[in-house]
Design a protein around this motif. Structure first.
Motif, PDB file in Angstrom:
ATOM      1  N   GLU A 315       0.757  -1.067  -0.094  1.00  0.00           N
ATOM      2  CA  GLU A 315       0.063   0.051   0.006  1.00  0.00           C
ATOM      3  C   GLU A 315       0.836   1.237   0.184  1.00  0.00           C
ATOM      4  O   GLU A 315       2.265   1.080   0.273  1.00  0.00           O
ATOM      5  N   GLY A 316       0.269   2.309  -0.179  1.00  0.00           N
ATOM      6  CA  GLY A 316       0.861   3.919  -0.228  1.00  0.00           C
ATOM      7  C   GLY A 316       1.506   3.814  -1.621  1.00  0.00           C
ATOM      8  O   GLY A 316       1.156   3.474  -2.617  1.00  0.00           O
ATOM      9  N   GLU A 317       2.220   5.040  -1.740  1.00  0.00           N
ATOM     10  CA  GLU A 317       2.841   5.565  -2.934  1.00  0.00           C
ATOM     11  C   GLU A 317       3.796   4.738  -3.405  1.00  0.00           C
ATOM     12  O   GLU A 317       4.788   4.410  -3.019  1.00  0.00           O
ATOM     13  N   VAL A 318       3.956   4.762  -4.931  1.00  0.00           N
ATOM     14  CA  VAL A 318       4.972   4.101  -5.661  1.00  0.00           C
ATOM     15  C   VAL A 318       5.925   5.254  -5.848  1.00  0.00           C
ATOM     16  O   VAL A 318       5.580   6.099  -6.557  1.00  0.00           O
ATOM     17  N   PRO A 319       7.019   4.985  -5.624  1.00  0.00           N
ATOM     18  CA  PRO A 319       8.192   6.057  -6.093  1.00  0.00           C
ATOM     19  C   PRO A 319       8.228   6.323  -7.522  1.00  0.00           C
ATOM     20  O   PRO A 319       7.831   5.249  -8.335  1.00  0.00           O
ATOM     21  N   LYS A 320       8.570   7.526  -7.808  1.00  0.00           N
ATOM     22  CA  LYS A 320       8.517   7.779  -9.415  1.00  0.00           C
ATOM     23  C   LYS A 320      10.070   7.764  -9.961  1.00  0.00           C
ATOM     24  O   LYS A 320      10.063   7.899 -11.266  1.00  0.00           O
ATOM     25  N   ASP A 321      10.988   7.943  -9.175  1.00  0.00           N
ATOM     26  CA  ASP A 321      12.429   7.972  -9.678  1.00  0.00           C
ATOM     27  C   ASP A 321      13.354   6.879  -9.609  1.00  0.00           C
ATOM     28  O   ASP A 321      12.781   5.706  -9.101  1.00  0.00           O
ATOM     29  N   GLY A 322      14.772   6.928 -10.107  1.00  0.00           N
ATOM     30  CA  GLY A 322      15.486   5.678  -9.932  1.00  0.00           C
ATOM     31  C   GLY A 322      14.854   4.518 -10.657  1.00  0.00           C
ATOM     32  O   GLY A 322      14.504   4.700 -11.829  1.00  0.00           O
ATOM     33  N   LEU A 323      14.830   3.218 -10.176  1.00  0.00           N
ATOM     34  CA  LEU A 323      14.483   2.179 -10.749  1.00  0.00           C
ATOM     35  C   LEU A 323      12.874   2.396 -11.228  1.00  0.00           C
ATOM     36  O   LEU A 323      12.547   1.592 -12.154  1.00  0.00           O
ATOM     37  N   PHE A 324      12.257   3.034 -10.307  1.00  0.00           N
ATOM     38  CA  PHE A 324      10.627   3.151 -10.708  1.00  0.00           C
ATOM     39  C   PHE A 324      10.300   4.151 -11.924  1.00  0.00           C
ATOM     40  O   PHE A 324       8.948   4.320 -12.101  1.00  0.00           O
ATOM     41  N   SER A 325      11.157   4.612 -12.513  1.00  0.00           N
ATOM     42  CA  SER A 325      11.059   5.566 -13.731  1.00  0.00           C
ATOM     43  C   SER A 325      11.067   4.768 -14.675  1.00  0.00           C
ATOM     44  O   SER A 325      10.536   5.258 -15.823  1.00  0.00           O
ATOM     45  N   ASN A 326      11.465   3.614 -14.752  1.00  0.00           N
ATOM     46  CA  ASN A 326      11.473   2.602 -16.047  1.00  0.00           C
ATOM     47  C   ASN A 326      10.240   1.750 -15.815  1.00  0.00           C
ATOM     48  O   ASN A 326      10.255   0.787 -15.034  1.00  0.00           O
TER      49      ASN A 326
END
Length: 610
Positions: A315-326
């Motif tokens: 739950e909660g927010e998914v990061p947007k940068d780093g690994l989670f930008s791809n």
């Protein structure tokens, strides 16, 4: 072949030669090496393709037989146990061999490699297999072998690789299997094994590199002592019935590159200790009951090729940068309580609720910030001035820098007596800033290494103070341990500065890699010792870079600055040549401070230090 009776080696591997294999190899009485591998010798699939093995019984010197990937068909000949006792390697994988492994295989007492994978063998693994004391590799994978794993395998003390995957094995893992100190590869995946993976099963096999337990019926928690497997590179426990939390001790397996835990019943949050797994390339926690938020440290895993967190209860927010930008580098499908992230995920926006009390608190914080910020700046300036004053006073003083109670006080006379008046016979090394002597302290009695600085050399005093200040604040098993320091005068009134270190009996790595002509006994390091030493050096440097009170960049990592204790554990020395970084390690070029004006030895110096 009668005219080739003196033939010793016959190797025709990978030549597209077709069968059948002639039955007169037995006439080659002196044959030691026979390699027929990777030829379509069994293309006609004759029922007696393996008949030629009967004639090999007459080759009394045979030590190597390879019929890998030949597609040969037939029952495993019983005559295989009558091959020469000089036989060390038997490679037979990738054929159509039926039958059972004979218990008389124990007759081949000198066998080091036995490969029978990718065949159609049935029956069970004979208990006698444990009586092959020299066996280093046993590969029986991808057959139809059933029954339990014999406990006798634990008696093969030189076993390095054991592959039993893709069979029909049942029962539990023998408790002593991972106690084989040489075991590096254990593959038991895709069987019918079950039971609990107890702490006794993990044991003390610190050399294990690849551990595959996937696609079985193991239950219960993953043992907490899994962190003992310090050299583990790949761990696969996927598709079992494992429960409980993900062990925090997995963070101790700092060499892990691939971690597969999908298809189980794991629950709880992702442990923060996994932050230390900087080498991870693949991480799969999908299809479990993992909860909580996605830890922020995961986005900093720059080596990960794919991260699978799908079908959990995150739950909660998914990061947007780093690994989670791809988008192609990760998956979070099937977590209905997640929000945010990059637009391609098409997740709902995260709701931010601010209560009235929080708004009042926020306003109060702004007011306090406007009032306290100038006062804070003033205090910082005063503290900096006071620090500079103390620092200059400390640099000009002649009192020993290491004034903590944990460091014993030693005088010039104490060190003079300990080193036999700095006798040339006690000299064990020389450097730019001074010499190192072996000494024996009286109370308590212990052997030490005394580094006496040549204060007349420019930069020596600065190196002394910097090394003292650095070594008193760092603690790590792979860094040289300082015992105390002495800053005084000798009997003639001259300045005297010395550092006292623990004495490491095996000397420097340079002496082992490049032994001099004066050394009586030839020195050699095994491949495993060299690997352990490399890991020790890396751990020490990693501590200096990331875990010490201030990031420290060692400017002269070379064999002569690597010392070895009685167990060949490596210690990094000459910290006085280090460089301090007050910024993030990702921006090392901005570092401004160096412990000395010297950057190290030409040939070992990073280009940015010149």
């Amino acid at each position: 072949m009668a005219n080739a009776s003196n033939l010793v080696i016959f190797d025709i591997a990978a030549n597209n030669i077709t069968g059948p294999v002639p039955n007169n190899f037995g006439s080659l009485r002196n044959l030691k090496w026979l390699n027929l591998g990777f030829n379509p010798l069994g293309v006609n699939q004759q029922p007696n393709d393996l008949g030629f093995i009967n004639s090999l019984v007459n080759c009394t010197s045979l030590c190597y037989l390879n019929i890998n990937g030949n597609g040969l068909t037939g029952d495993l000949p019983s005559s295989i146990v009558n091959l020469s006792i000089t036989m060390t390697e038997l490679h037979m994988y990738g054929n159509h061999i039926y039958g059972k492994i004979p218990s008389e295989i124990v007759k081949l007492v000198n066998m080091t490699v036995l490969e029978l994978a990718y065949n159609f063998l049935t029956g069970s693994i004979p208990d006698s297999i444990g009586e092959l004391p020299n066996l280093g590799k046993l590969d029986l994978g991808s057959n139809n072998i059933s029954g339990a794993i014999p406990t006798s395998i634990s008696n093969i003390t030189q076993l390095v690789a054991l592959n039993l995957e893709s069979n029909m094995l049942q029962g539990s893992i023998p408790t002593g299997l991972l106690n084989i100190s040489t075991l590096e590869v254990l593959s038991l995946g895709d069987n019918n094994l079950g039971g609990v993976i107890t702490e006794e099963i993990v044991g003390n096999s610190s050399q294990c590199v690849f551990l595959y337990l996937n696609q079985n019926f193991f239950s219960g928690p993953l043992p907490s002592n899994i962190g003992r497997l310090k050299h583990l590179v790949q761990l696969n426990v996927s598709n079992n019935k494992l429960t409980g939390d993900i062990p925090a001790t997995l963070g101790d397996c700092v060499m892990l590159e691939e971690l597969y835990m999908q298809g189980n019943l794991f629950e709880g949050e992702i442990p923060l200790s996994l932050k230390s797994l900087k080498s991870l390339a693949l991480l799969d926690l999908s299809n479990n009951n993992v909860s909580g938020s996605i830890p922020g440290f995961i986005k900093g895993f720059h080596l990960i090729k794919f991260l699978n967190l799908s079908h959990n209860t995150l739950e909660g927010e998914v990061p947007k940068d780093g690994l989670f930008s791809n988008m192609s580098a990760f998956s979070v499908l099937g977590n209905s309580l997640l929000c945010g992230g990059i637009q391609a995920l098409d997740l709902p926006r995260c709701q931010v609720k601010i209560s009235r009390n929080k708004r009042k608190t926020f306003s109060l914080r702004i007011i306090l910030l406007l009032v306290l910020l100038p006062l804070g700046s003033l205090f910082v300036c005063l503290a900096f001035i006071f620090y500079q004053y103390r620092k200059s006073k400390k640099m000009n003083g002649s009192v020993a820098v290491l004034h903590d109670q944990q460091f014993p006080r030693l005088s010039y006379q104490d060190l003079l007596l300990a080193t036999n008046e700095f006798s040339p016979g006690n000299l064990i090394g020389e450097g730019k800033y001074g010499s190192v002597y072996k000494g024996l302290l009286e109370s308590p009695t212990r052997t030490v290494a005394v580094k006496v600085l040549n204060v007349e050399v420019r930069g020596a005093s600065k190196s002394f103070l910097a090394e003292c200040e650095t070594l008193r604040n760092i603690r790590h098993r792979n860094l040289i341990k300082i015992m105390t320091a002495c800053s005084s005068t000798d009997f003639k009134g001259n300045d005297f500065k010395a550092l006292v270190f623990e004495f490491l009996i095996n000397g420097s790595l340079d002496n082992w890699l490049h032994p001099g002509p004066y050394q009586e006994n030839e020195r050699n390091l095994t491949l495993l010792q060299r690997l352990d030493i490399s890991i020790d050096i890396a751990m020490g440097v990693d501590y200096l870079h990331h875990h010490s009170h201030t990031s420290i960049i060692h400017c002269v990592i070379k064999p002569s600055n690597i010392l070895l204790d009685e167990e060949f554990v490596a210690r990094v020395s000459d910290i006085g040549l280090a460089r301090f970084s007050f910024f993030n390690t990702s921006n090392i070029n901005q570092a401004q401070s160096s412990s000395t004006g010297v950057r190290g030895t030409v040939g070992y110096v990073p280009p940015g230090n010149f």
